[in-house]
Design an enzyme around this catalytic site. Structure first.
Site, PDB file in Angstrom:
ATOM      1  N   HIS A 451       0.908  -1.238   0.166  1.00  0.00           N
ATOM      2  CA  HIS A 451       0.074   0.098  -0.140  1.00  0.00           C
ATOM      3  C   HIS A 451       0.862   1.239   0.054  1.00  0.00           C
ATOM      4  O   HIS A 451       0.493   2.353  -0.421  1.00  0.00           O
ATOM      5  CB  HIS A 451      -0.769  -0.083   1.206  1.00  0.00           C
ATOM      6  CG  HIS A 451      -2.100  -1.032   1.107  1.00  0.00           C
ATOM      7  ND1 HIS A 451      -3.158  -0.803   0.050  1.00  0.00           N
ATOM      8  CD2 HIS A 451      -2.057  -2.300   1.654  1.00  0.00           C
ATOM      9  CE1 HIS A 451      -3.992  -2.091   0.181  1.00  0.00           C
ATOM     10  NE2 HIS A 451      -3.273  -2.782   1.031  1.00  0.00           N
ATOM     11  N   GLU A 687      -6.740 -13.052 -32.819  1.00  0.00           N
ATOM     12  CA  GLU A 687      -6.112 -13.383 -31.676  1.00  0.00           C
ATOM     13  C   GLU A 687      -5.908 -14.881 -31.461  1.00  0.00           C
ATOM     14  O   GLU A 687      -5.409 -15.214 -30.230  1.00  0.00           O
ATOM     15  CB  GLU A 687      -6.992 -12.816 -30.364  1.00  0.00           C
ATOM     16  CG  GLU A 687      -8.220 -13.483 -30.585  1.00  0.00           C
ATOM     17  CD  GLU A 687      -9.213 -12.714 -29.535  1.00  0.00           C
ATOM     18  OE1 GLU A 687      -8.670 -12.134 -28.514  1.00  0.00           O
ATOM     19  OE2 GLU A 687     -10.577 -12.853 -29.283  1.00  0.00           O
ATOM     20  N   ASP A 711      -4.442 -11.881 -26.101  1.00  0.00           N
ATOM     21  CA  ASP A 711      -4.633 -13.625 -26.428  1.00  0.00           C
ATOM     22  C   ASP A 711      -3.666 -14.024 -27.441  1.00  0.00           C
ATOM     23  O   ASP A 711      -3.273 -15.146 -27.429  1.00  0.00           O
ATOM     24  CB  ASP A 711      -6.375 -13.772 -26.959  1.00  0.00           C
ATOM     25  CG  ASP A 711      -7.120 -13.688 -25.855  1.00  0.00           C
ATOM     26  OD1 ASP A 711      -6.892 -14.613 -24.811  1.00  0.00           O
ATOM     27  OD2 ASP A 711      -8.029 -13.087 -25.771  1.00  0.00           O
ATOM     28  N   CYS A 758      -6.148  -3.859 -30.935  1.00  0.00           N
ATOM     29  CA  CYS A 758      -7.002  -3.423 -29.562  1.00  0.00           C
ATOM     30  C   CYS A 758      -6.463  -3.979 -28.291  1.00  0.00           C
ATOM     31  O   CYS A 758      -7.035  -3.729 -27.261  1.00  0.00           O
ATOM     32  CB  CYS A 758      -8.411  -3.530 -29.735  1.00  0.00           C
ATOM     33  SG  CYS A 758      -8.901  -5.409 -29.872  1.00  0.00           S
TER      34      CYS A 758
HETATM   35  C1  PEP Z   1      -7.139  -9.247 -26.524  1.00  0.00           C
HETATM   36  O1  PEP Z   1      -7.072 -10.624 -26.602  1.00  0.00           O
HETATM   37  O2  PEP Z   1      -6.087  -8.642 -26.678  1.00  0.00           O
HETATM   38  C2  PEP Z   1      -8.192  -8.542 -26.354  1.00  0.00           C
HETATM   39  C3  PEP Z   1      -8.170  -7.150 -26.789  1.00  0.00           C
HETATM   40  O3  PEP Z   1      -9.400  -9.070 -25.857  1.00  0.00           O
HETATM   41  P1  PEP Z   1      -9.558  -9.457 -24.483  1.00  0.00           P
HETATM   42  O4  PEP Z   1      -8.540  -8.948 -23.532  1.00  0.00           O
HETATM   43  O5  PEP Z   1     -10.896  -8.988 -23.861  1.00  0.00           O
HETATM   44  O6  PEP Z   1      -9.370 -10.818 -24.401  1.00  0.00           O
HETATM   45 MG    MG Z   2      -8.998 -11.430 -26.465  1.00  0.00          MG
END
Ligand code: PEP
Ligand code: MG
Length: 820
Positions: A451, A687, A711, A758
């Site tokens: 903390h 992914e 992923d 993403c």
């Molecule tokens: C990913 O796998 O990079 C992704 C954006 O999806 P999530 O993290 O929701 O599995």
């Molecule tokens: Mg994912």
């Protein structure tokens, strides 16, 4: 024969009087689901008309025959009172055997009990044993297997703990608070170990790490409600705030400046716990040690003194919570609620009281009880729990001050800027620091998840922890530079180094300010290449914040949040409202909504899938939707209806085969035709390695790709993304993952399709630079990264980034990539 569980035996209890003892024993019966609370009154009434004292320190309270309907099932609970309680004048009871009998199942236990009665040595053993199994064996004739074989209750759920530091003090406190609101007995299992869900210390001792699966089971009248509430709370983070952390709280490895002085008298290495450079003389933080002598007194008045001290400490903690909350926000203040919870830990208080009744003074007894617990936590050899040991000492000391009549330590007597050096700081110490005076923190012990570290980060104080004992010997006033990025303390640097560090400090400050000031400027490289920058957000309420931080749209709206932590899936209308609100809030800006990605680490109770069936390699994402078409079609209907609210693209997660995509598109088309809705771009997450290997074929089918590097890394390297020991190795910058991305981008480009990213790699400066160099069109990231990444792209040319990416593709290890 009757079954008695360890939950029905309470050892080393104390009670002020007979009524109190009966209530406690009755409570054990209530918690184990044997009786309604009203039966306890019946037991008390029975005492008015009958004497339940059996002899030799044993009593067998039970209710009136007319109240039998308050009994759910026959049960026995045992309260062990080593200090005893007066039952009737001249009769002291040490074992309270409370009986709720619906049938005659308990007769056998009574028979055994009367046999024990005649054997004084056996009774003595039961009065003092520390193993509940001795008592169970005496009453049932059978010894339960081992303590770790405590069974779960039949009603249970399993959940993955996703909090950054596992089930640590703050979320565990929230869990215990909620659990205590129910009558049901609650158990938490982590592997072989099981804890009482109402005891904070027991819960912490399980050492549940991030990514671990726990099983929460309950038994009692409101068990179902308790489980539903706890499951929802775990899914919502147990009070670990979902609000985005301030930018400096984000770990951005690529942004870590690598700087070292040319000459320093000594260098101490620890762990960087809060980024930033501090330049100031050292100052040792000294806390006076409280001397505690054992001064036995009358146990009743010592007990009272302890009670007063506990009350006073609780009041102080309430005040501190409010103060810190006002200053730093509720997530930072939550630790003081956890401290308050420690003070309500029945076992801890019982231990202190037991020591008082064994003839010790209250202060000594309390200190002993605390230090035993602290030692237990420290012995677990777990850095997170070692951090909790500091919290427990902190609380212990607070109570001790009240017992000894010593006033709280005043404001830290320092003037002028310093780097504070301490063995370890307690949260109370850290919260009291003034960031204008304390430029940096260096502790000999502690960890980055303590903390202290969290509070230091939120106060913007650079910090290094676990720097070793050596730092404690440094003289006050020694000039030093503390590098909170890389975890170093440089002692007595040269004048030239000091000047260089000051320049770097100013540059860092300016960079941060400039990035923030330019956050609305587009991410255009020096040679004119534009990269779209979007945010990963899930709720319409987050849109203003994302836009204010520089986002140009939303590249990933994870819809799971609508489905998690509830008893039934959301209706079409509820989903429509959420998607439409998001599109409206974005006011014409692009929005990519991903269909449900349940499974893996995200589980929902209403599908009744086991964790194995829906593991990371099981029914997850699109696979699950194709097995539950009702769920999928409802979502698609809501999405196509929401298309009237703004430009929406639909994206399917976890596509592994061409059939996956074809089937998903077929469902979408059917829904679109039914609703007579316009066509929407249909894309897929890339992914899974098979999607990369078939990228050419997929590119011919889809409208766009968005690469999920989280992923893709997990499946390419075969490393569970939640595995704590693999966290460092499961690196998205691994050349194997980069080559996957390069292949995907090439296939998309050849087919003229758009590719975004993403996954978390887009939020990392080095990751983002490589992605742009590899030819990605859009980066979608967390809100705190937006300004920094945009500024970074503006500071480079595309040619430069392409070269960097080509070099990275030729690397052999993630380490080589990071060294570029
Ligand atoms: C990913 O796998 O990079 C992704 C954006 O999806 P999530 O993290 O929701 O599995
Ligand atoms: Mg994912």
């Amino acid at each position: 024969m009757i079954r008695i569980t360890e939950q029905q035996v309470r050892l080393q209890a104390q009670a002020e009087d007979k009524q109190g003892a009966i209530r406690q024993a009755g409570d054990l019966l209530v918690r184990s689901g044997c009786i309604e609370t009203g039966y306890i009154d019946s037991m008390l009434q029975r005492e008015q008309v009958a004497n339940t004292y059996l002899g030799n320190g044993i009593a067998i309270p039970h209710g009136l025959p007319r109240d039998q309907e308050l009994i759910h099932r026959t049960g026995i609970a045992v309260l062990q009172l080593p200090a005893g309680v007066i039952w009737n004048p001249g009769e002291i009871v040490h074992l309270v055997v409370a009986i709720a009998a619906r049938s005659d199942e308990h007769i056998d236990a009574l028979r055994r009990l009367t046999r024990v009665l005649g054997d004084m040595a056996a009774v003595e053993r039961l009065i003092h044993t520390t193993d509940p199994r001795d008592i169970i064996e005496a009453l049932t004739g059978e010894r339960p297997a081992t303590p770790s074989a405590v069974a779960d209750y039949t009603a249970f759920f399993e959940a993955v703990i996703q909090n950054r530091t596992g089930l640590h003090a703050r979320p565990a406190t929230r869990f215990v608070e909620l659990a205590r609101g129910f009558q049901a007995a609650i158990r938490v299992r982590y592997g072989e170990r099981v804890a009482d869900g109402k005891s904070l210390i027991a819960l912490l001792q399980l050492g549940v790490e991030r990514g671990a699966t726990i099983r929460v089971s309950a038994e009692g009248p409101d068990a179902a409600q308790a489980l539903a509430t706890l499951q929802e709370a775990i899914a919502a983070g147990l009070g670990d705030e979902l609000e985005p952390l301030p930018a400096r709280d984000e770990k951005i490895p690529g942004a870590v400046p690598r700087w070292a002085p040319r000459s320093a008298a000594a260098i101490y290495s620890g762990l960087g716990a809060s980024g930033g450079l501090a330049i100031a003389p050292l100052q040792r933080y000294r806390r006076e040690r409280l001397e505690v002598a054992d001064q036995p007194g009358n146990p009743a008045s010592e007990g009272l003194a302890l009670q007063h001290a506990l009350d006073a400490a609780q009041a102080e903690l309430d005040q501190l919570y409010e103060e810190v909350r006002a200053r730093l926000g509720s997530s930072r203040a939550a630790i003081f609620r956890a401290h308050r919870e420690f003070l309500q830990d029945a076992e801890l208080i019982q231990e202190a009281v037991r020591l008082i009744y064994a003839g010790h003074g209250a202060a000594w007894a309390w200190q002993q009880a605390i230090s035993r617990r602290v030692n237990q936590l420290q012995q677990l050899d777990d850095p997170v729990l070692a951090g909790r040991a500091v919290d427990l000492s902190d609380v212990g000391e607070r109570v001790l001050r009240h017992l000894l009549g010593v006033s709280a330590p005043g404001a830290f007597p320092i003037s002028g800027p310093v780097i504070l050096v301490a063995d370890d700081l307690t949260p109370s110490d850290t919260a009291a620091l003034d960031p204008d005076i304390v430029q940096g923190l260096c502790t000999a012990r502690g960890g980055p998840t303590s903390h202290t570290a969290i509070i230091a980060r939120s106060q913007g104080i650079p910090a290094v922890v676990a720097a070793g004992e050596g730092v404690l010997a440094l003289a006050d006033g020694t000039p030093a530079i503390l590098d909170g990025f890389n975890g170093r303390l440089y002692v007595k640097p040269s004048e030239a180094d000091l000047a260089e560090a000051r320049t770097l400090q100013v540059q860092l400050q300016q960079q941060e300010e400039a990035a923030q000031g330019q956050r609305f400027a587009p991410a255009v490289t020096r040679d004119g290449h534009h990269v779209e920058i979007a945010a990963n957000i899930n709720r319409a309420e987050e849109v203003p914040q994302a836009l204010a931080a520089g986002a140009e749209g939303v590249g990933l709206m994870r819809t799971e949040f609508l489905f998690l932590g509830r008893a039934a899936p959301p209706s079409e209308d509820e989903q429509y409202a959420a998607y439409c609100a998001m599109a409206r809030a974005l006011n014409g800006r692009p929005l990519i909504i991903r269909t449900l990605d349940i499974g893996g680490d995200k589980q929902v109770p209403y599908l009744e899938l086991s964790a194995e069936d829906s593991s990371f390699l099981g029914l997850r994402g699109i696979r699950l939707c194709l097995v539950y078409p009702d769920l999928f079609v409802t979502q698609l209907r809501a999405l196509y209806r929401a298309a009237a609210c703004g430009p929406i693209s639909i994206m399917f997660p976890m596509i592994a085969t061409l059939e996956d995509f074809a089937q998903a598109r077929e469902y979408a088309e059917r829904v679109r035709r039914e609703l007579n809705a316009p066509r929407l771009p249909l894309g897929m997450m890339v992914e899974v390695p098979s999607a990369v290997l078939l990228a050419e074929e997929f590119a011919a089918e889809v409208d766009f790709f968005s690469i999920g590097t989280n992923d893709l890394t997990q499946y390419t390297l075969a490393m569970d993304r939640l595995h704590p020991q693999l966290a460092r190795q499961a690196d998205a910058l691994h050349p194997a993952v980069l080559r996957m991305i390069a292949r995907t981008v090439e296939a998309a480009r050849a087919a003229g399709k758009w590719v975004g990213v993403c996954g978390g790699m887009a939020s990392e400066p080095l990751g983002a630079a490589l992605l742009v160099g590899l030819g990605v069109s859009e980066l979608s990231m967390t809100i705190p990264s937006l300004a920094t990444i945009k500024a970074q792209i503006r500071s480079r040319s595309l040619a430069e980034l392409q070269q960097l990416a080509q070099r990275a593709l030729r690397c052999r290890t993630a380490e080589e990539v990071r060294a570029l």
